[in-house]
Design an enzyme around this catalytic site. Structure first.
Site, PDB file in Angstrom:
ATOM      1  N   GLU A  62       3.990   9.175  -4.098  1.00 58.00           N
ATOM      2  CA  GLU A  62       2.723   9.059  -3.369  1.00 58.00           C
ATOM      3  C   GLU A  62       2.253  10.376  -2.741  1.00 58.00           C
ATOM      4  O   GLU A  62       1.064  10.671  -2.726  1.00 58.00           O
ATOM      5  CB  GLU A  62       2.839   7.983  -2.282  1.00 58.00           C
ATOM      6  CG  GLU A  62       2.811   6.561  -2.822  1.00 58.00           C
ATOM      7  CD  GLU A  62       4.165   6.065  -3.312  1.00 58.00           C
ATOM      8  OE1 GLU A  62       5.069   6.888  -3.529  1.00 58.00           O
ATOM      9  OE2 GLU A  62       4.300   4.846  -3.480  1.00 58.00           O
ATOM     10  N   GLU A  98       8.912   0.150  -5.016  1.00 58.08           N
ATOM     11  CA  GLU A  98       8.914  -0.607  -3.753  1.00 58.08           C
ATOM     12  C   GLU A  98       9.168  -2.087  -4.001  1.00 58.08           C
ATOM     13  O   GLU A  98       9.855  -2.748  -3.234  1.00 58.08           O
ATOM     14  CB  GLU A  98       7.600  -0.391  -3.002  1.00 58.08           C
ATOM     15  CG  GLU A  98       7.498   1.036  -2.464  1.00 58.08           C
ATOM     16  CD  GLU A  98       6.217   1.279  -1.727  1.00 58.08           C
ATOM     17  OE1 GLU A  98       5.149   1.246  -2.373  1.00 58.08           O
ATOM     18  OE2 GLU A  98       6.254   1.512  -0.519  1.00 58.08           O
TER      19      GLU A  98
END
Ligand code: T1G
Length: 702
Positions: A126, A106
């Site tokens: 995730e 990210e």
């Protein structure tokens, strides 16, 4: 680590190089996000700085948020530090190598450019932790590579290797230069000339026509409601990708935060985090901290090219390790090698590997019919039929031919390691490497210590398992070791419940509803009812008190051995693997009940689930009491990777804690009164129930 230590900043030829240095994997631990933001502020205020590079030291770029911090306070979020990168007035180039995962990727997605070494693996894993990305990743990745590709990557949580990441548009360039940092600095100098800066929100959305988008999300929802019916995170991830195609960036990021916070402390997320760390804990072997790192196994031999031996050989070939398959006759060898070729051909047909990969792997496998042909291998794994005399004969031969220091391993699922060790003059090099069928697919490798096994042998075998992409967990030698021994009571109770009137399809339905991918009876039909039949015969012959399991014995004796004979616990149509309940099974149950005078009754779903799992919890406690496993969480790892125990429940012992040991003990005591010895409560269970401790933390008495 303090801010100064975990993030270094230096200006090089007008480029502000921000280096993450937070061993062992550059997780976004305390101070990392703040250090990145501080470096950006310094560089943007420094006229000498024209652009930035963000890079990691050690083996990885960044492994994402520090999972240990979840559930606690986080001073600065990934969303904030990623936004600081995106807002930089000067271009930021991410230089990736090793793993760039979760919050790590990210941060890279918030950069204006991404260059990478060829060994990079990027991903947003995730969902495998029961959460969703919360650093803007779903919004940026969807805009960068389009909703179709982003949906697959984010919902699967898989790692994407370099060439695919380049093809998808995640990377701008793959750097072949050995010096990634120098190449990235040059790239950043060139980037400094480019105006306007590319948007770090990835506004260049690869649009899909509205009807295609709707169909894409509809199909994904349908598939997830089937495949991930127990998991919330994948559906939330889907919603976030959908949001990226319909909401503003800021609204999408706000939704990410909301859904992340909804998931972070769910039972599912906590259990998945536990499973993540339990797997890594299992790799820690007491008594090895001062030892040298074990040598890798660079060549292996398999004795016995049957189903298991062939699968183990494939596991080595899949990992690029040379492997020889030894069988006693050319005919048997050819049969085994053909089975391997056929298995690979099926994978090519399915598209899971290419023809080139099949050829490459087959080239790693050689067949031999003489023991002399395997003596030079670093490890040998015996995978012959489960007969004691045969195994002793094999190990005596191996002792003669194998080079000094070679690992002498058995794939036996139950026979005492000492039986094989005593057939050699080097019992210290003998251990169990118990693979689970199909050996080239199932992740668990149970590494078994004999009474004379050196700890170095265990450490090297565990490394071999890891190099094969397996998850290793150590067991002590006893009947069934730790994995099968802890699971047998569950199967025993299920078979005994059949005698009392329960049905295979009823039990399977309950276990699937609990979260298993398949019911145990359907699995038994797949593996073959005859596999455990021999073991039960051996136990009955050795132990006059052994409680025979009349129904599975009778099924095998009737020739109902499962899918391979068209009928077992279920009936199968020709060429079809769909299980169909079969009245013949009901008849066998009625006959056995009648013959042995067993009263018939109905069962609640709860009783079936508890009788099955509590029996195994009790046995797992006995295994720990006897020191046949290092820790309770190792048994959980065995259940997750060897038996498909639902991962969102953490593992057998983790799940038992959610039920509560006092309740389990009370029920075990009741069944002890009703059914006798096999339900005798273990002392460890009694101790933990009394102390209010947690089963998952249990270790053998010191
Ligand atoms: N946090 C804390 N510890 C970690 C960690 C992490 N992310 N990753 C690894 N470790 C520890 C691990 O427990 C072990 O510790 C050691 O590092 C070596 O790990 C905001 C919210 C990166 C592929 O899911 O997948 O970012 O046992 O043995 O085999 O949106 O570690 O030595 O004490 O696994 O080389 C997303 C998790 C987080 C990646 C390296 N990131 N890590 O494998 O080493 S959520 C992940 C891995 C997030 C953002 C969201 C693997 C690896 P110990 P290892 P490895």
């Amino acid at each position: 680590m303090s801010e100064v230590q975990s993030v270094k900043y230096a200006v090089e030829d007008g480029v502000g190089v921000i280096t993450i240095d937070n061993p062992p994997v550059n997780a976004l631990g305390p101070g990392v996000r703040e250090g990145i933001m501080q470096a950006l502020a310094n560089g943007n205020a420094d006229p000498a700085v024209r652009s930035f590079v963000l890079i990691g030291t050690g083996r990885n770029f960044m492994a994402g948020a520090d999972i240990r911090q979840f559930g606690g306070a986080r001073p600065v979020s990934t969303r904030t530090s990623a936004a600081a990168i995106a807002a930089s007035a000067k271009p930021v180039v991410a230089a990736l190598h090793g793993y760039a995962l979760g919050g790590g990727l990210e941060h890279a997605l918030a950069c204006h450019y991404r260059v990478a070494a060829r060994n990079v693996r990027v991903g947003l894993p995730e969902v495998s932790l029961g959460i969703v990305p919360a650093g803007g990743g779903t919004q940026r990745l969807t805009r960068l590579i389009g909703p179709k590709a982003a949906l697959e990557v984010i919902v699967s949580g898989r790692h994407v290797e370099a060439s695919e990441a380049l093809r998808l548009g995640i990377l701008d360039e793959i750097v072949e230069d050995a010096d990634l940092r120098a190449a990235a600095v040059q790239y950043a100098l060139r980037a400094a000339e480019v105006r306007p800066l590319p948007s770090a929100q990835g506004d260049v959305l690869k649009p899909l026509p509205a009807d295609e988008l709707a169909a894409l999300f509809e199909a994904a929802r349908k598939s997830l409601s089937r495949k991930s019916r127990h998991l919330k995170a994948p559906l939330h991830a889907l919603a976030l990708v959908e949001a990226a195609t319909s909401m503003s960036f800021d609204d999408g990021v706000a939704l990410e935060q909301k859904l992340f916070e909804e998931l972070e402390n769910t039972d599912e997320a906590k259990a998945l985090r536990y499973a993540f760390f339990a797997e890594r804990e299992a790799a820690k072997i007491p008594g090895t901290s001062g030892l040298a790192q074990p040598e890798p196994v660079r060549s292996a031999a398999i004795v016995g090219g049957g189903t298991m031996g062939g699968g183990i050989a494939m596991a080595f070939a899949d990992s690029g390790i040379e492997v020889k398959v030894l069988d006693m006759s050319q005919e048997a060898l050819e049969r085994g090698l053909k089975r391997i070729r056929d298995n690979y051909a099926v994978s090519v047909k399915r598209g899971s590997i290419t023809q080139a990969q099949m050829d490459e792997r087959l080239a790693k496998i050689r067949g031999v019919t003489d023991y002399a042909g395997i003596g030079d291998c670093d490890a040998v794994i015996e995978a012959v039929f489960e007969r004691v005399e045969l195994k002793q004969e094999v190990f005596a031969k191996l002792d003669e031919v194998m080079k000094p220091g070679a690992l002498l391993l058995t794939n036996s699922s139950a026979i005492d390691i000492d039986v094989m060790a005593k057939a050699t003059r080097r019992p210290e090099d003998v251990a169990g490497a118990h693979f689970f069928a199909p050996a080239n697919v199932m992740k668990l490798c149970e590494v078994v210590r004999g009474s004379a096994t050196r700890i170095q042998t265990i450490a090297r075998t565990m490394k071999m398992a890891r190099d094969l992409g397996k998850v290793g967990a150590v067991a002590g030698s006893c009947d069934g070791f730790a994995a099968n021994r802890s699971r047998t009571p569950m199967m025993t109770e299920m078979m005994l419940m059949l005698e009392e009137g329960a049905l295979p399809e009823q039990i399977d339905r309950i276990m699937v509803a609990f979260g298993y991918p398949m019911g145990p009876f359907a699995v038994n039909d797949m593996s073959g009812l005859d596999v455990s039949y021999e073991g039960r015969k051996r136990r009955a012959a050795a132990d006059p008190e052994y409680r025979k399991l009349h129904i599975p014995d009778r099924m095998v004796e009737m020739g109902r051995r499962g899918q391979k004979t068209g009928a077992g616990w279920y009936r199968y149509a020709e060429g079809d693997r769909t299980p169909h309940p079969d009245d013949v099974v009901k008849q066998v149950i009625a006959e056995v009940a009648n013959e042995f005078g067993i009263a018939q009754r109905t069962f609640s779903d709860d009783e079936i689930l508890q009788r099955a799992l509590f029996a195994s919890v009790n046995e797992a406690c006995r295994i720990l009491e006897e020191g046949k496993a290092y820790r309770a969480s190792d048994i959980d790892v065995m259940w997750l990777y060897g038996f498909g125990f639902p991962r969102h429940r953490g593992g057998l012992m983790y799940w038992a804690d959610s039920v509560g040991t006092p309740a389990i003990l009370a029920q075990v005591r009741q069944w002890h009164e009703r059914y006798g010895k096999r339900w005798k409560p273990s002392a460890l269970l009694e101790r933990i129930a009394a102390s209010g401790g947690r089963l998952r933390d249990a270790v053998p008495p010191q």
